[in-house]
Each structure stands twice: as C-alpha cells, then as structure tokens.
Scaffold this active site. Structure first.
Site, PDB file in Angstrom:
ATOM      1  N   ASP A  11       0.666  -1.283   0.226  1.00  0.00           N
ATOM      2  CA  ASP A  11       0.061  -0.032   0.194  1.00  0.00           C
ATOM      3  C   ASP A  11       0.831   1.206  -0.208  1.00  0.00           C
ATOM      4  O   ASP A  11       2.285   1.277   0.168  1.00  0.00           O
ATOM      5  CB  ASP A  11      -1.000   0.035   1.248  1.00  0.00           C
ATOM      6  CG  ASP A  11      -2.037   1.127   1.270  1.00  0.00           C
ATOM      7  OD1 ASP A  11      -2.435   1.609   0.239  1.00  0.00           O
ATOM      8  OD2 ASP A  11      -2.258   1.650   2.332  1.00  0.00           O
ATOM      9  N   TYR A  43      -1.036   8.320  -2.557  1.00  0.00           N
ATOM     10  CA  TYR A  43      -1.455   7.923  -3.969  1.00  0.00           C
ATOM     11  C   TYR A  43      -2.912   8.842  -4.516  1.00  0.00           C
ATOM     12  O   TYR A  43      -2.783   9.012  -5.553  1.00  0.00           O
ATOM     13  CB  TYR A  43      -1.674   6.638  -3.976  1.00  0.00           C
ATOM     14  CG  TYR A  43      -0.352   5.642  -4.020  1.00  0.00           C
ATOM     15  CD1 TYR A  43       0.825   6.228  -4.024  1.00  0.00           C
ATOM     16  CD2 TYR A  43      -0.598   4.345  -4.226  1.00  0.00           C
ATOM     17  CE1 TYR A  43       1.956   5.305  -4.123  1.00  0.00           C
ATOM     18  CE2 TYR A  43       0.651   3.488  -4.333  1.00  0.00           C
ATOM     19  CZ  TYR A  43       1.809   4.105  -4.486  1.00  0.00           C
ATOM     20  OH  TYR A  43       2.979   3.146  -4.550  1.00  0.00           O
ATOM     21  N   GLY A  44      -3.567   8.950  -3.663  1.00  0.00           N
ATOM     22  CA  GLY A  44      -4.881   9.329  -3.877  1.00  0.00           C
ATOM     23  C   GLY A  44      -4.744  10.769  -4.534  1.00  0.00           C
ATOM     24  O   GLY A  44      -5.984  11.031  -5.451  1.00  0.00           O
ATOM     25  N   CYS A  75      -4.474  -1.815  -1.780  1.00  0.00           N
ATOM     26  CA  CYS A  75      -4.639  -0.530  -1.926  1.00  0.00           C
ATOM     27  C   CYS A  75      -5.745  -0.095  -3.136  1.00  0.00           C
ATOM     28  O   CYS A  75      -5.455  -0.686  -4.298  1.00  0.00           O
ATOM     29  CB  CYS A  75      -3.306   0.205  -2.192  1.00  0.00           C
ATOM     30  SG  CYS A  75      -3.275   1.923  -2.952  1.00  0.00           S
ATOM     31  N   THR A  77      -6.657   2.429  -4.874  1.00  0.00           N
ATOM     32  CA  THR A  77      -6.201   3.356  -5.736  1.00  0.00           C
ATOM     33  C   THR A  77      -4.966   2.612  -6.724  1.00  0.00           C
ATOM     34  O   THR A  77      -5.211   2.821  -8.112  1.00  0.00           O
ATOM     35  CB  THR A  77      -5.327   4.606  -5.353  1.00  0.00           C
ATOM     36  OG1 THR A  77      -6.240   5.174  -3.968  1.00  0.00           O
ATOM     37  CG2 THR A  77      -5.079   5.594  -6.200  1.00  0.00           C
ATOM     38  N   CYS A 189     -11.138   2.809   0.181  1.00  0.00           N
ATOM     39  CA  CYS A 189      -9.621   3.000   0.375  1.00  0.00           C
ATOM     40  C   CYS A 189      -9.411   1.931   1.677  1.00  0.00           C
ATOM     41  O   CYS A 189     -10.091   2.232   2.619  1.00  0.00           O
ATOM     42  CB  CYS A 189      -9.441   4.544   0.666  1.00  0.00           C
ATOM     43  SG  CYS A 189      -7.700   4.825   1.491  1.00  0.00           S
ATOM     44  N   THR A 190      -7.984   1.586   1.542  1.00  0.00           N
ATOM     45  CA  THR A 190      -7.918   0.488   2.514  1.00  0.00           C
ATOM     46  C   THR A 190      -7.612   1.175   3.848  1.00  0.00           C
ATOM     47  O   THR A 190      -7.457   0.703   4.998  1.00  0.00           O
ATOM     48  CB  THR A 190      -6.827  -0.265   2.229  1.00  0.00           C
ATOM     49  OG1 THR A 190      -5.650   0.530   1.811  1.00  0.00           O
ATOM     50  CG2 THR A 190      -7.174  -1.340   1.210  1.00  0.00           C
ATOM     51  N   HIS A 191      -7.415   2.560   3.760  1.00  0.00           N
ATOM     52  CA  HIS A 191      -7.020   3.374   5.151  1.00  0.00           C
ATOM     53  C   HIS A 191      -8.130   3.575   5.849  1.00  0.00           C
ATOM     54  O   HIS A 191      -8.374   3.783   7.185  1.00  0.00           O
ATOM     55  CB  HIS A 191      -6.570   4.803   4.835  1.00  0.00           C
ATOM     56  CG  HIS A 191      -4.968   4.899   4.412  1.00  0.00           C
ATOM     57  ND1 HIS A 191      -4.594   4.253   3.336  1.00  0.00           N
ATOM     58  CD2 HIS A 191      -4.036   5.450   5.266  1.00  0.00           C
ATOM     59  CE1 HIS A 191      -3.178   4.603   3.443  1.00  0.00           C
ATOM     60  NE2 HIS A 191      -2.956   4.985   4.504  1.00  0.00           N
TER      61      HIS A 191
HETATM   62  N1  DGL Z   1      -4.846   2.996   0.898  1.00  0.00           N
HETATM   63  C1  DGL Z   1      -4.903   3.484  -0.506  1.00  0.00           C
HETATM   64  C2  DGL Z   1      -6.405   3.101  -1.135  1.00  0.00           C
HETATM   65  O1  DGL Z   1      -6.608   2.163  -0.824  1.00  0.00           O
HETATM   66  C3  DGL Z   1      -4.528   5.110  -0.894  1.00  0.00           C
HETATM   67  C4  DGL Z   1      -4.375   6.023   0.098  1.00  0.00           C
HETATM   68  C5  DGL Z   1      -3.370   7.216  -0.260  1.00  0.00           C
HETATM   69  O2  DGL Z   1      -2.041   7.035  -0.409  1.00  0.00           O
HETATM   70  O3  DGL Z   1      -3.991   8.164  -0.860  1.00  0.00           O
HETATM   71  O4  DGL Z   1      -6.729   3.677  -2.132  1.00  0.00           O
END
Ligand code: DGL
Length: 276
Positions: A11, A43-44, A75, A77, A189-191
C-alpha cells in the site's frame, strides 16, 4: 513453495493493515511482508500516469527481494489503476483490492450507496463499471477524501481522530443531492476501515460500512490452499496491534525510512523494519 515464503502486502501507507487483519484471522501462521510506499505517499492525489509508472516497478523490486508466494495490492487506488500492468509484469499471483460495491448493493435497503475513496479511485472507469454491473438499480454517490487518509495514518501513529473532521468528510457524501438516503458506505480506500468505528460514531444512525478486506482474506486462503506454512514455536507471537498476532519474522518495508516511519513502525509493533 518453501514454507517460509511470505505473503507480500503493498500500500502507499498503513491502509493495507486493514486487509492484513482479516487475513491473520484465517491464516495465523502466514509470514507477512508489509510494504508501504512512504516515498510515494499519498497516492490518492497523484495522476493515473504517476501511479501506473510507479507501482509495477516497485512491486518488481519487492518481489525480487522477498520472493513472496503471493502479492496483495492492499490499495484501491493502485489496484483500480495498475492491477493489470502489475499482473503482466510479475511471475507470481497478484490479488487486487477493488471497491466493495457488490456487497454494498446486496446490503442496501434504501438503494442509495456512498463510495468513499481517494480522489484518484472514485474517478476511475473501473468504479463506473462496478456500479453498472452490480448496483444498476442504486444511486451510487462518490466522494474522494485525502483528509481521511491522513487521519488514518495519524491514528495509527497514536493521534486520535477529531470527530468534527470526520463529520466534515462524511458530509462530502451526505450533503450531495440524494445523499440523505445513503444507508451503506463503501470504504473504497484501505485506510478507511481503520477509522470505521470513529466514522460510525458520527454518521447518521443505521448507516453501515463495508470494505473488501474480508473478501480478499478469503481469496488469499483459496489461492494458498494446500500450501505449507511455518510451524509456530513458543507462546503467542508479537505483532502489529492493528493487524493481529504476527510471526516474529514479519517485516515492515518502507520506500523512505525516516524518523516518521521509524516511529510508526514502533507504534505498530513490527520487530523488523527495512528500507527498500
Ligand atoms: N490506501 C490507499 C487506497 O486504498 C491509498 C491512500 C493514499 O495514499 O492516498 O486507495
């Protein structure tokens, strides 16, 4: 397959731990390498071209170094943009993470679903396609939040989320026309599952959340069926609090390893921390 070959989770940051956690429940002896692209985070807010160039190259280096039995792009994204390219580039199985729109459609009574992801994820044609295939009789509202990603990172580093900030981000969905009818939110989003209890506390009563983590964990079990795992010796293992009991050999890898990452690693309880 050698018993000690790990599962590699990838991720941009700590979000993928929300996929590691349900995997641990099903495969407690699985050795895990958790790779966070701290140099590329977040990444977003990046472009498709940046992610498409970055992710396959990084995963190539990680696979060469750790020789995993399976790669999990934990992830949304990275998966919605680069999954096909990663699969084409690697000679190991790759599992991706995609927004859980199908289970959300199965759960929704109001037929109004909120998709909460990063800005890069919610604009992907992949999401249009999932909505058309699995939720064609639903209104699917989307909101891309960079703030929630930062709040989740801070939470895992020890800083409690501010309820007012969470309310503001959820309003990105609820304040849209028709948003008041949302009864299921896809944590795309996995966060965000790392904030689920915090968000549920400020969301309208009865709103439920769903994410892809448990489904991915079942998929990992299926893909590793019949494979041997290391035998645990001794008492309960040390392990990252957010990801459940772990093997002592589990590794946390960062693409940039500075003070922030070292502090995070110690808050998470990983014994081995490495730089890519
Ligand atoms: N955890 C990521 C996802 O599932 C991306 C979070 C990020 O870096 O913006 O999309």
């Amino acid at each position: 397959m050698i018993d000690t070959a790990p599962i590699l989770f990838f991720d941009s940051g700590v979000g993928g731990l929300s996929v590691v956690a349900p995997t641990r429940v099903l495969l407690p002896n699985a050795p895990i390498v958790y790779a966070a692209d701290s140099a590329g985070f977040p990444y977003g807010t990046r472009s498709e071209a940046e992610i498409a160039a970055r992710v396959p190259a990084l995963l190539g280096r990680l696979v060469e170094r750790y020789r995993p039995r399976l790669v999990v792009i934990a992830c949304n994204t990275a998966s919605t943009i680069a999954l096909a390219a990663v699969r084409a580039a690697l000679d190991v199985g790759v599992v991706g993470t995609v927004p859980a729109i199908k289970p959300a459609a199965a759960m929704s009574r109001s037929r109004v679903i909120g998709v909460l992801g990063t800005a890069a994820t919610v604009r992907q044609p992949y999401v249009d396609d999932l909505a058309a295939r699995f939720a064609s009789d639903c209104t699917v509202l989307r909101y891309g939040s960079a703030a929630l990603v930062e709040i989740a990172e801070a939470k895992l580093a020890g800083c409690a989320p501010d309820p007012a900030a969470l309310t503001r981000e959820l309003d990105g969905l609820f304040a849209q026309p028709g948003g008041g009818g949302i009864d299921v939110i896809v944590n795309a989003c996995t966060h965000f599952p790392l904030l689920e209890a915090d968000m549920a506390a400020v969301a309208p009563a009865g709103v439920r959340f769903v994410d892809g983590g448990p489904g991915i964990a079942r998929r990992i079990v299926h893909l590793t069926e019949g494979q041997a795992w290391p035998v645990q010796v001794g008492p309960a293992q040390v392990g990252p609090a957010q990801a459940g009991p772990a093997q002592a050999e589990d590794v946390l890898v960062f693409t940039r390893l500075g003070e922030t990452e070292r502090r995070l690693a110690s808050a998470l309880g990983f014994a081995r921390v490495e730089a890519l």
